[in-house]
Write a protein that holds these residues in place. Structure first.
Motif, mmCIF file in Angstrom:
data_model
loop_
_atom_site.group_PDB
_atom_site.id
_atom_site.type_symbol
_atom_site.label_atom_id
_atom_site.label_comp_id
_atom_site.label_asym_id
_atom_site.label_seq_id
_atom_site.Cartn_x
_atom_site.Cartn_y
_atom_site.Cartn_z
ATOM 1 N N GLY A 17 0.784 -1.224 0.000
ATOM 2 C CA GLY A 17 0.000 0.000 0.000
ATOM 3 C C GLY A 17 0.820 1.280 0.000
ATOM 4 N N GLU B 243 -6.066 8.845 -0.696
ATOM 5 C CA GLU B 243 -7.168 7.993 -1.145
ATOM 6 C C GLU B 243 -8.281 8.853 -1.734
ATOM 7 N N THR C 237 -9.997 1.351 -10.922
ATOM 8 C CA THR C 237 -9.596 1.187 -9.518
ATOM 9 C C THR C 237 -8.138 0.760 -9.471
ATOM 10 N N MET D 130 -3.883 2.169 -7.783
ATOM 11 C CA MET D 130 -3.001 3.225 -7.274
ATOM 12 C C MET D 130 -2.487 4.009 -8.472
ATOM 13 N N THR E 108 -1.793 7.858 -5.143
ATOM 14 C CA THR E 108 -3.180 8.066 -4.727
ATOM 15 C C THR E 108 -3.946 6.792 -5.028
ATOM 16 N N SER E 109 -4.617 6.268 -4.015
ATOM 17 C CA SER E 109 -5.424 5.066 -4.199
ATOM 18 C C SER E 109 -6.831 5.482 -4.624
ATOM 19 N N SER F 89 -10.601 4.409 -5.818
ATOM 20 C CA SER F 89 -11.616 3.351 -5.849
ATOM 21 C C SER F 89 -12.807 3.845 -6.661
#
Lengths: 112, 114
Positions: free
Chosen positions: A41, B10, B87, B89, B108-109, B111
């Motif tokens: 992550g 995020e 979706t 990173m 930046t993640s 979704s």
């Protein structure tokens, strides 16, 4: 067309054991080569890069080393793995720094 | 030293909507290159879009476009008509000819919600 290979895909190693990850590129000559590490992550940490055979630049002092014995071969090594070496290792190549980097599929390393 | 900042760790967006990911960088150079890379759950990194700093025209690639503001050192990515496959990173990156490596931002993640 150019392809980049990385192996192994997954590796589980005990603390203190040696490491050798290999990356090879096909279909191009004199590529720039890169090793990155990515924690879960998280972003990419550049470890080493090479602009030619035998030319290695290290970004982060640690117990890892890299070598480029052939034009299209880039090897990441360690004599003794640490727990903190666990992560996802990515190899990449580019024709030049201003061009796109093409990444390999990565190696998941777990040090126990 | 060059740095790349992505201030949104995020983000989420509804399917079919538009989302903008921000990126700022710091450099004293005038000639450089900027990239957006995508890393889906498979973890395979792929290039989304590339911009050359000397070009004033913003790069576009299908549903992906950038807003390059050179004076502000800003390089945002706009994704239109978001799809579930977006979706991932997203990493912003900076490179220059005289510098053999590329500097990546923290990512930046994104979704995409059905």
């Amino acid at each position: 067309s150019q392809t980049i290979h990385q192996w192994p895909a997954t590796l589980v190693q005990p603390v203190g054991s040696p490491l050798s990850l290999e990356c090879t590129v096909e279909g191009t000559s004199n590529p720039n080569l890169y090793w990155y590490r990515q924690a879960a992550g998280r972003g990419l940490q550049l470890l080493f890069y090479s602009v030619g055979i035998g030319q290695i630049s290290s970004e982060v002092p640690q117990n890892l080393s890299a070598s480029r014995p052939q034009d299209r071969q880039f090897i990441l090594s360690s004599k003794k793995l640490l727990l903190s070496d666990s992560g996802f290792y990515l190899c990449a190549w580019s024709p030049a720094v201003q061009e796109t980097q093409y990444f390999g599929p990565g190696t998941r390393l777990l040090v126990l | 030293a060059q740095t790349v900042t992505q201030s949104q760790p995020e983000m989420s967006v509804q399917e079919a909507e538009t989302v903008t990911l921000s990126c700022t960088y710091d450099t004293s150079e005038s000639n450089y290159y900027l990239f957006w890379y995508k890393q889906p759950p498979s973890r395979q990194m792929i290039l989304v879009i590339r911009q050359e700093a000397y070009k004033q025209q913003n790069a576009t690639e299908n549903r992906f476009s950038v807003n390059f503001q050179k004076a502000a050192k800003s390089f945002s990515l706009k994704i239109s008509d978001s799809q579930l496959g977006d979706t991932a990173m997203y990493f912003c990156a900076f490179g220059k000819t005289s510098y053999d490596k590329v500097i990546f931002g923290p990512g930046t993640s994104l979704s995409v919600i059905p």
